[in-house]
Scaffold this active site. Structure first.
Site, mmCIF file in Angstrom:
data_model
loop_
_atom_site.group_PDB
_atom_site.id
_atom_site.type_symbol
_atom_site.label_atom_id
_atom_site.label_comp_id
_atom_site.label_asym_id
_atom_site.label_seq_id
_atom_site.Cartn_x
_atom_site.Cartn_y
_atom_site.Cartn_z
ATOM 1 N N TRP B 193 0.869 -1.182 0.000
ATOM 2 C CA TRP B 193 0.000 0.000 0.000
ATOM 3 C C TRP B 193 0.896 1.218 0.000
ATOM 4 O O TRP B 193 1.825 1.303 0.805
ATOM 5 C CB TRP B 193 -0.852 -0.047 1.271
ATOM 6 C CG TRP B 193 -1.822 1.071 1.439
ATOM 7 C CD1 TRP B 193 -2.583 1.650 0.478
ATOM 8 C CD2 TRP B 193 -2.156 1.726 2.681
ATOM 9 N NE1 TRP B 193 -3.374 2.623 1.028
ATOM 10 C CE2 TRP B 193 -3.123 2.692 2.364
ATOM 11 C CE3 TRP B 193 -1.718 1.596 4.000
ATOM 12 C CZ2 TRP B 193 -3.685 3.527 3.337
ATOM 13 C CZ3 TRP B 193 -2.276 2.415 4.959
ATOM 14 C CH2 TRP B 193 -3.251 3.363 4.635
ATOM 15 N N ASP B 275 0.304 -4.132 10.093
ATOM 16 C CA ASP B 275 -0.778 -3.287 9.620
ATOM 17 C C ASP B 275 -1.990 -4.202 9.477
ATOM 18 O O ASP B 275 -1.998 -5.105 8.653
ATOM 19 C CB ASP B 275 -0.409 -2.663 8.269
ATOM 20 C CG ASP B 275 -1.505 -1.763 7.739
ATOM 21 O OD1 ASP B 275 -2.580 -1.687 8.371
ATOM 22 O OD2 ASP B 275 -1.305 -1.124 6.689
ATOM 23 N N LYS B 311 -12.741 -0.786 7.157
ATOM 24 C CA LYS B 311 -13.330 -1.804 6.294
ATOM 25 C C LYS B 311 -14.282 -2.701 7.052
ATOM 26 O O LYS B 311 -15.407 -2.911 6.622
ATOM 27 C CB LYS B 311 -12.234 -2.656 5.645
ATOM 28 C CG LYS B 311 -11.524 -1.965 4.528
ATOM 29 C CD LYS B 311 -10.326 -1.245 5.042
ATOM 30 C CE LYS B 311 -9.580 -0.471 3.959
ATOM 31 N NZ LYS B 311 -8.517 0.364 4.578
#
Lengths: 451, 465
Positions: B193, B275, B311
């Site tokens: 990312w 993460d 999310k």
């Protein structure tokens, strides 16, 4: 695998919460009062919240168009627009010329941070930031972290017990060219027109970069459109400047962290460039700002009825503060407290200097359970009908016990002369109290009296 | 002195409560009198009057930064009039109707909160809402985590996963591997990312490297390369690891592979920074998705874990994140958190409340918690279904190449293995928008556009090399 922790050498940082508040919370005295809160309080000892916010929150929950997806990095466009309009006026020439814009930030703190980062990367100057004493605790670390050196100034005249905007001349005159000047809560700036003209010429000559900080628009005069006229003036004068705008206090919605960094520049092209850089800082700092608070505020500001209601609630809040000041002065007069208390009503907004000596502050804290920050700056919304009598009586007692407080008087001329203009210090106004390491207003006068 | 005195207009206090005082606090100040407020010409007129030429910006050397690829893709998609258009580039969940989904449980909690009149809108503490921090951390570490039992973990509420990464990065730069050591190598996976590079760079780290992760030929994990890079990394380097559902490849190490990684990381004194943005979202099961983080904790690692609830709660807009700190003992964690408090003071002072309240309420109430887990499963199942459907369609069409990686990968994203040219073909000829890397968001697929996307991919692969 190391057997020792990799965090072994991390020192314990001193507590960030104020010791004063800790002491207050541990105090068991029924009369205890805390006058140092950073938010507007109501008589019921709870933070003030504009009633229209509660209603808007409830209304928004049923809004079917509410999207839960990310806001853009620079935040909610509609919010930035209404907040910026609130700041400089809908008919500002900068809006017409498309050279003013904003970035939606995490409170005023986030706005200062983004602005400071930008200045670090792109502003050519001596990396010197001037800020008011009262701002140092909150914003000082941000600038220091980025490598700026801090210099303090104050408008509070410890001799005459008044807030004197004219001191800005001394600050600007002594500042190195291209320094950064943080102007806090400029809502209460009053200078004759000619002086403004002179000041702006001086600022331009020295290429001082202005970073305004507007934490509580509307809380000075009670009318958000009347506060901060200075910004409109700066815009009209063609200044390039930043302004951090926090709407937490004006709406009472502190926990949603709504802020805006307003950029005023000379052309649309440079605005777009500056904003694109600010976007990058935001992207890697917090991704994008939270939505709820900005939606509430946008809704209120764009709906004439809600906006009216908000302004009314703000106004009654400010009238209350003014009334408290008036009452306090009156009560001190009736108690025949030595000294003049004109300065209680002579100051603006939520916060005011009490104008008593450090010894008196200390007496109030230790003997009377009235918690006042050492710099003597108190939040008037913490005073209500239940505690006002106790507070005034205690102040009276403190002054009778410790001795008379400072009286408004002319500053001693010799000290003014003694100041070395070459030192490029803060100007003579603050140098005495600074050298003592104390910021209490009235201290210098107190010491002077002793002499 | 007389002059200074005159700067202050006399302000008799009796006036202060009067209406006129309220209406005009700035009496001496008339913009129009200066002729400056009179529209666009004002500034120039005034500048001329002052004898100044219209100045150029003091920031005239500031360049305009390029917008992010994803945003450009979204904008192009929006402007495309073709009815067949499909956006496989979005970074968020979409329903089978192509719409964002508000989790029913979130809706329920929001209504509860809106009705609650006793809610105080004062600032949250600097480190965030305590109930949120505790509950969120327990979700990641598990109730019976040794770190929790031994009270050697703590956490900081942050603005989404980005904010959590940022606090962690700022802390590590200041206090890890010496003091203010910006040259500690930070390893991020290749690919990763893009914010991983950006956040660590913005926090001051100067040596950001990549470790091998994706094997394009195999369309899977490059374990050998990964382990080699770990072996060769300087001791005490920081490794950013994806807790589950690797973004963008959708490829995670298996438990056996994690074991190998752990043994190298231990031996080489490497610091794991997880993460965790998709817990529950990839397999539908919270515990399963947290396996890697818990394994590291059980193995005695000190670590950071940046959690995002964007999310799995569908709460992209309220920026809910949490940075978990696991240390050797309570004392270390207390000192680390005290420094993080200082960092937060500078970053945003204190976090926003709404999102944290929603998450904390949901996680602390057993009924709501169960409901949330069902909601999460609904999302995960839809993604799994789309994966199977796409693969079977491509295989049925006989599209050249192997497509088993589509179902082997997990989470929202899939690395299709399409070349840049094939992607260009899909965007330009087929109105199917995806990133040049070939990453697609499985949520962009719906039962309605599956056939169109599959045949288009087939066409792209057969026509474009």
């Amino acid at each position: 695998m190391p057997t020792l922790s990799v965090f072994l050498d991390v020192p314990l940082a001193p507590k960030t919460t104020s010791k004063l508040l800790d002491d207050f919370q541990q105090d068991e005295d029924p009369n205890k009062v805390y006058l140092g809160y950073g938010v507007c309080m109501t008589g019921e000892k709870i933070p003030w919240l504009s009633p229209v916010v509660t209603r808007t929150l409830r209304r928004l929950i049923h809004d079917p168009s509410f999207s839960y997806t990310y806001l853009p990095e620079h935040g909610l466009e509609a919010f930035i627009r209404v907040a910026t309009e609130l700041l400089v006026g809908r008919h500002s020439p900068a809006i017409a010329e498309n050279r003013i814009g904003g970035v939606h930030t995490i409170g005023g703190n986030g706005a200062i941070l983004l602005g400071a980062k930008f200045l670090k990367d792109w502003h050519r100057g001596p990396r010197v930031v001037y800020m008011q004493q009262t701002q140092r605790e909150q914003y000082g670390p941000i600038f220091q972290e980025l490598g700026f050196s801090l210099r303090e100034y104050t408008f509070w005249d410890t001799f005459r017990l008044v807030s004197d905007t004219g001191k800005l001349f001394d600050v600007v005159e002594h500042a190195p060219d291209r320094s950064i000047l943080v102007l806090y809560n400029s809502g209460s700036f009053i200078l004759p027109r000619k002086r403004w003209f002179k000041l702006s010429k001086l600022l331009k000559k020295k290429q001082i970069f202005l970073f305004c900080d507007i934490p509580d628009q509307g809380l000075v005069s009670g009318d958000p459109d009347m506060d901060n006229k200075i910004l409109r003036y700066l815009v009209a004068q063609g200044f390039e400047f930043f302004c951090s705008q926090s709407l937490s206090n004006s709406f009472g919605l502190h926990d949603e962290r709504v802020g805006n960094l307003v950029v005023v520049t000379v052309s649309n092209k440079s605005l777009l460039c500056i904003r694109s850089q600010l976007d990058i800082y935001a992207r890697y700092m917090w991704g994008s700002p939270p939505a709820l608070g900005s939606r509430v505020i946008t809704t209120i500001l764009s709906n004439p009825a809600l906006r009216m209601e908000w302004k009314k609630s703000l106004r009654s809040m400010v009238e209350n503060i003014m009334l408290t000041r008036e009452k306090m002065k009156e009560k001190l007069r009736l108690l025949c407290t030595p000294g003049s208390w004109e300065h209680l009503t002579g100051q603006d907004g939520m916060y005011s200097f009490l104008g008593i000596t450090v010894e008196q502050v200390d007496y109030l804290v230790t003997k009377k359970h009235i918690y006042i920050p050492m710099n003597g700056l108190i939040n008037f919304t913490c005073i209500n009908y239940q505690n006002i009598d106790y507070i005034t009586q205690s102040i009276n007692e403190a002054i009778l016990t410790i001795g008379p407080g400072p009286q408004p008087k002319d500053p001693p001329k010799t000290e003014v002369m003694a100041d070395d203009p070459e030192s490029k210090n803060l100007g003579h106004m603050t140098s005495e109290s600074k050298s003592l390491g104390l910021k209490a207003p009235g201290l210098s006068a107190y010491l002077h009296n002793k002499k | 002195m007389a002059e200074r005195e005159s700067l202050l207009p006399t302000r008799p206090s009796v006036q202060r409560l009067g209406r006129d005082r309220l209406l005009s606090p700035v009496k001496d100040f008339r913009i129009d009198a200066l002729g400056a407020g009179a529209g666009p010409g004002g500034v120039r007129a005034l500048a001329a009057a002052l004898g100044l030429a219209m100045p150029s910006s003091i920031f005239s050397d500031v360049p305009q930064a390029q917008p992010v690829v994803v945003f450009k893709l979204t904008a192009d998609f929006r402007e495309d009039p073709d009815p067949r258009k499909v956006n496989l580039g979005v970074g968020a969940y979409r329903t089978d109707e192509g719409q964002p989904w508000v989790l029913p449980v979130v809706r329920k909690v929001e209504l509860q909160l809106a009705k609650n009149d006793s809610l105080n809108h004062e600032y949250l503490p600097i480190l965030g809402l305590p109930e949120f921090r505790t509950n969120a951390s327990h979700i990641a570490l598990g109730e019976d985590s040794p770190a929790i039992k031994e009270k050697r973990m703590g956490s900081v509420q942050a603005l989404g996963g980005t904010g959590a990464l940022r606090i962690g990065a700022e802390f590590l730069r200041r206090w890890y591997n010496g003091t203010n050591n910006a040259s500690t190598p930070v390893y991020v996976s290749a690919p990763t990312w893009e914010n991983h590079n950006g956040v660590f760079g913005a926090a001051g780290f100067v040596d950001i490297r990549t470790y091998r992760y994706w094997d394009a030929a195999k369309r899977g994990l490059d374990l050998k390369g990964l382990l080699q890079d770990m072996e060769n990394a300087p001791e005490f380097s920081i490794f950013v690891l994806h807790a589950c559902a690797h973004n963008p490849t959708g490829t995670d190490p298996t438990p056996e592979q994690w074991e190998k990684i752990v043994s190298v990381m231990k031996r080489r004194f490497l610091f794991p920074f997880f993460d965790s943005a998709y817990q529950g979202f990839s397999s539908g099961d919270l515990d399963k998705d947290a396996w890697a983080v818990r394994y590291f904790v059980n193995e005695g690692f000190e670590l950071f874990c940046a959690q995002s609830f964007s999310k799995n709660f569908g709460l992209y807009n309220e920026r809910v994140g949490n940075l978990i700190v696991v240390g050797k003992d309570a004392d270390n964690v207390v000192r680390v958190l005290s420094q993080m408090e200082k960092i937060v003071r500078v970053l945003w002072s204190n976090p926003p409340a709404q999102g944290a309240r929603i998450v904390a309420t949901t996680l602390s109430n057993p009924e709501l918690f169960t409901e949330w887990k069902e909601n999460v499963k609904t999302m995960a199942d839809r993604i799994l279904l789309m994966r199977t459907e796409l693969r079977s369609r491509l295989e049925a069409l006989g599209t050249p190449g192997t497509w088993n990686h589509i179902t082997e990968q997990i989470g929202m994203f899939s690395f299709t293995g399409l070349t840049t040219k094939q992607v260009e073909y899909l965007v330009n000829e087929k109105h199917i928008y995806l990133l040049p890397s070939g990453r697609i968001n499985m949520c962009g697929l719906t039962t309605k556009n599956l056939d169109y996307v599959a045949t288009s991919i087939h066409e792209a692969v057969t026509k474009v090399q």
